[in-house]
Design a protein around this motif. Structure first.
Motif, mmCIF file in Angstrom:
data_model
loop_
_atom_site.group_PDB
_atom_site.id
_atom_site.type_symbol
_atom_site.label_atom_id
_atom_site.label_comp_id
_atom_site.label_asym_id
_atom_site.label_seq_id
_atom_site.Cartn_x
_atom_site.Cartn_y
_atom_site.Cartn_z
ATOM 1 N N THR A 1 0.779 -1.395 -0.072
ATOM 2 C CA THR A 1 -0.064 -0.090 0.151
ATOM 3 C C THR A 1 0.787 1.322 -0.069
ATOM 4 O O THR A 1 2.066 1.164 0.322
ATOM 5 C CB THR A 1 -0.957 -0.022 1.027
ATOM 6 O OG1 THR A 1 -0.231 0.229 2.374
ATOM 7 C CG2 THR A 1 -1.680 -1.234 1.290
ATOM 8 N N PHE B 1 1.276 3.894 5.421
ATOM 9 C CA PHE B 1 1.526 3.170 6.754
ATOM 10 C C PHE B 1 -0.098 2.659 7.346
ATOM 11 O O PHE B 1 -0.267 1.385 7.617
ATOM 12 C CB PHE B 1 2.322 3.710 7.933
ATOM 13 C CG PHE B 1 2.235 2.905 9.029
ATOM 14 C CD1 PHE B 1 2.978 1.731 9.440
ATOM 15 C CD2 PHE B 1 1.474 3.425 10.131
ATOM 16 C CE1 PHE B 1 2.806 1.017 10.389
ATOM 17 C CE2 PHE B 1 1.565 2.938 11.373
ATOM 18 C CZ PHE B 1 2.071 1.647 11.598
ATOM 19 N N ILE C 1 -3.473 1.497 7.897
ATOM 20 C CA ILE C 1 -4.209 0.557 7.219
ATOM 21 C C ILE C 1 -5.553 0.921 6.836
ATOM 22 O O ILE C 1 -6.223 0.562 5.794
ATOM 23 C CB ILE C 1 -4.001 -0.791 8.063
ATOM 24 C CG1 ILE C 1 -4.565 -1.897 7.109
ATOM 25 C CG2 ILE C 1 -4.960 -0.551 9.070
ATOM 26 C CD1 ILE C 1 -3.378 -2.283 6.203
ATOM 27 N N CYS D 1 -5.009 3.911 3.696
ATOM 28 C CA CYS D 1 -4.120 3.759 2.737
ATOM 29 C C CYS D 1 -4.813 2.997 1.390
ATOM 30 O O CYS D 1 -5.866 2.690 1.419
ATOM 31 C CB CYS D 1 -3.021 2.610 2.890
ATOM 32 S SG CYS D 1 -3.578 1.014 3.489
ATOM 33 N N PRO E 1 10.603 -3.225 11.272
ATOM 34 C CA PRO E 1 9.040 -3.261 11.276
ATOM 35 C C PRO E 1 8.407 -2.406 12.274
ATOM 36 O O PRO E 1 9.207 -1.929 13.440
ATOM 37 C CB PRO E 1 8.976 -4.844 11.590
ATOM 38 C CG PRO E 1 10.275 -5.338 11.575
ATOM 39 C CD PRO E 1 11.341 -4.307 11.612
ATOM 40 N N GLU F 1 1.324 -1.430 14.199
ATOM 41 C CA GLU F 1 0.173 -0.822 14.247
ATOM 42 C C GLU F 1 -0.810 -1.173 15.208
ATOM 43 O O GLU F 1 -1.352 -2.076 15.225
ATOM 44 C CB GLU F 1 -0.374 -0.819 13.048
ATOM 45 C CG GLU F 1 -1.595 0.550 12.849
ATOM 46 C CD GLU F 1 -2.207 0.568 11.577
ATOM 47 O OE1 GLU F 1 -2.843 -0.284 11.175
ATOM 48 O OE2 GLU F 1 -2.057 1.400 10.659
ATOM 49 N N THR G 1 1.551 -5.841 12.280
ATOM 50 C CA THR G 1 2.972 -5.321 11.964
ATOM 51 C C THR G 1 3.582 -5.185 10.639
ATOM 52 O O THR G 1 3.089 -5.995 9.750
ATOM 53 C CB THR G 1 4.167 -6.409 12.725
ATOM 54 O OG1 THR G 1 3.792 -6.932 13.916
ATOM 55 C CG2 THR G 1 5.536 -5.796 12.527
ATOM 56 N N ARG G 2 3.978 -3.986 10.488
ATOM 57 C CA ARG G 2 4.075 -3.579 9.138
ATOM 58 C C ARG G 2 5.557 -3.175 8.499
ATOM 59 O O ARG G 2 6.313 -2.451 9.654
ATOM 60 C CB ARG G 2 3.128 -2.392 8.644
ATOM 61 C CG ARG G 2 1.865 -2.387 8.880
ATOM 62 C CD ARG G 2 0.998 -2.659 7.842
ATOM 63 N NE ARG G 2 0.729 -1.525 7.172
ATOM 64 C CZ ARG G 2 0.128 -1.378 5.627
ATOM 65 N NH1 ARG G 2 0.109 -2.568 4.918
ATOM 66 N NH2 ARG G 2 -0.083 -0.217 4.973
ATOM 67 N N LYS H 1 8.072 -0.727 5.593
ATOM 68 C CA LYS H 1 8.161 -0.222 4.169
ATOM 69 C C LYS H 1 8.926 -0.652 3.471
ATOM 70 O O LYS H 1 10.294 -1.231 3.999
ATOM 71 C CB LYS H 1 8.442 1.312 4.495
ATOM 72 C CG LYS H 1 8.417 2.023 3.195
ATOM 73 C CD LYS H 1 8.594 3.565 3.526
ATOM 74 C CE LYS H 1 8.679 4.359 2.077
ATOM 75 N NZ LYS H 1 9.069 5.677 2.360
ATOM 76 N N TRP I 1 4.006 0.129 1.636
ATOM 77 C CA TRP I 1 3.993 -0.729 2.985
ATOM 78 C C TRP I 1 3.396 -2.070 2.900
ATOM 79 O O TRP I 1 2.161 -2.151 2.220
ATOM 80 C CB TRP I 1 3.144 0.273 3.887
ATOM 81 C CG TRP I 1 3.950 1.305 4.445
ATOM 82 C CD1 TRP I 1 4.137 2.613 3.974
ATOM 83 C CD2 TRP I 1 4.619 1.698 5.618
ATOM 84 N NE1 TRP I 1 4.858 3.557 4.529
ATOM 85 C CE2 TRP I 1 5.326 2.753 5.586
ATOM 86 C CE3 TRP I 1 5.151 0.492 6.589
ATOM 87 C CZ2 TRP I 1 6.087 3.353 6.617
ATOM 88 C CZ3 TRP I 1 6.024 1.036 7.741
ATOM 89 C CH2 TRP I 1 6.569 2.253 7.525
ATOM 90 N N VAL I 2 4.157 -3.136 3.474
ATOM 91 C CA VAL I 2 3.482 -4.339 3.636
ATOM 92 C C VAL I 2 3.235 -4.888 4.925
ATOM 93 O O VAL I 2 4.190 -4.548 5.845
ATOM 94 C CB VAL I 2 4.640 -5.117 2.849
ATOM 95 C CG1 VAL I 2 3.940 -6.719 2.599
ATOM 96 C CG2 VAL I 2 4.959 -4.662 1.406
ATOM 97 N N THR I 3 2.010 -5.774 5.228
ATOM 98 C CA THR I 3 1.757 -6.144 6.496
ATOM 99 C C THR I 3 2.696 -7.766 6.458
ATOM 100 O O THR I 3 2.429 -8.277 5.674
ATOM 101 C CB THR I 3 0.252 -6.524 6.590
ATOM 102 O OG1 THR I 3 -0.316 -5.042 6.423
ATOM 103 C CG2 THR I 3 0.112 -7.225 7.847
#
Length: 305
Positions: A160, A163, A165, A168, A186, A189, A195-196, A198, A209-211
């Motif tokens: 996304t 950050f 969620i 985004c 990491p 959130e 946990t995310r 970049k 951003w990826v979970t």
């Protein structure tokens, strides 16, 4: 035969023993030690540069030293001349010697034991090219290293633009086994319980951003233990032995990611014979590896038959 610190044998202390076939450069003498009736010279060993006194003959007339021509070599092929006895890679090269260049021996030979190299069989994430590459060579130069910043997706997950969620926007979906590098995080959130990170996608350089872990503990991506980051250009070759590596697939560029398929494996080497030489063409001085492939004996003198 002993190499001693002073001329007179009665008061001399042995510095070390000279080996058979060791070459000594005359600095002074011959002089006769009248107390023992032996002729001695002061010389410099080309093996290690040690200077001291040596007897030409024993008290029974046994010869210890015989005159020889100073050794010269001619290069058989292009050879790197290094600043130090232990090669430091390209950064330590004085210059490249050309085939047939004539070299004067200044010091050596010295037996140099090399540390094992580390080779890895891998697959380039950019184009799928496969082969062996050197992660660390026998001189300790590092060309690639395992990098914990590489993450691999274990489940399909969105990347996304932001950050948060809740606000985004999805840029695209990451596939299983897709690789990205972590640029930030990491970060947890807390409101969403996820946990995310970049990350930057290896496939297309997309940043977002990826979970990596969901609110139920589900893992979407985890650090890869099989990926290496190329730190400097290094050949990708078909075979394992670095000195008989077969055809070159291509050259790996700095920053490329390689997935390890086999290895890392250690590659051992026989000790190298290293000599310090001076090029007659320009007086450049440095160290080369002496072998049947690099140089041959050379002399400026010929005898009529």
């Amino acid at each position: 035969i002993a190499i001693t610190d002073v001329f007179e044998i009665s008061t001399a202390q042995t510095l070390r023993k000279a080996d058979a076939d060791e070459i000594v450069e005359l600095l002074e003498g011959p002089r006769e030690d009248e107390k023992v009736g032996l002729k001695r010279i002061r010389g410099r060993s080309l093996l290690d540069g040690l200077t001291g006194w040596i007897s030409l003959k024993g008290n029974q007339g046994t010869p210890f030293l015989v005159p020889v021509e100073k050794p010269y070599y001619a290069c058989k092929a292009p050879v790197p001349m290094d600043q130090d006895v232990a090669s430091q890679g390209d950064a330590g090269v004085v210059r490249s010697l050309k085939a047939d260049e004539v070299l004067e021996l200044l010091e050596g030979p010295r037996q140099l034991t090399c540390e094992p190299a580390v080779r890895v069989r891998g697959k380039a994430t950019s184009d799928g090219a496969m082969g062996w590459f050197t992660a660390k060579d026998k001189n300790g130069v590092v060309f690639a290293e395992a990098d914990s910043k590489y993450y691999s997706c274990v489940a399909a997950v969105a990347i996304t633009d932001d950050f948060d969620i809740k606000s985004c926007k999805v840029l695209r979906k990451l596939d299983v086994n897709e690789l990205f590098t972590v640029e930030e995080g990491p970060v947890e959130e807390k409101d969403a319980g996820i946990t995310r990170v970049k990350g930057k996608c290896v496939k297309d350089d997309l940043v977002g951003w990826v979970t990596i872990k969901g609110n139920a503990g589900t893992k979407y991506a985890e650090p890869s233990t099989k990926h290496f980051c190329v730190l400097r250009e290094v050949p990708l070759t078909k075979l394992f032995p670095s000195e008989a590596c077969g055809d070159e697939v291509r050259v790996l560029a700095r920053g490329e990611a390689m997935q390890a398929i086999e290895g890392p494996k250690q590659e051992t080497f026989q000790p190298e014979s290293r000599v310090k030489v001076r090029a007659l063409s320009d007086a450049a001085e440095g160290w080369i590896t002496l072998s049947d492939k690099t140089a041959r004996p050379w002399t400026p003198f010929y005898k009529c038959k």
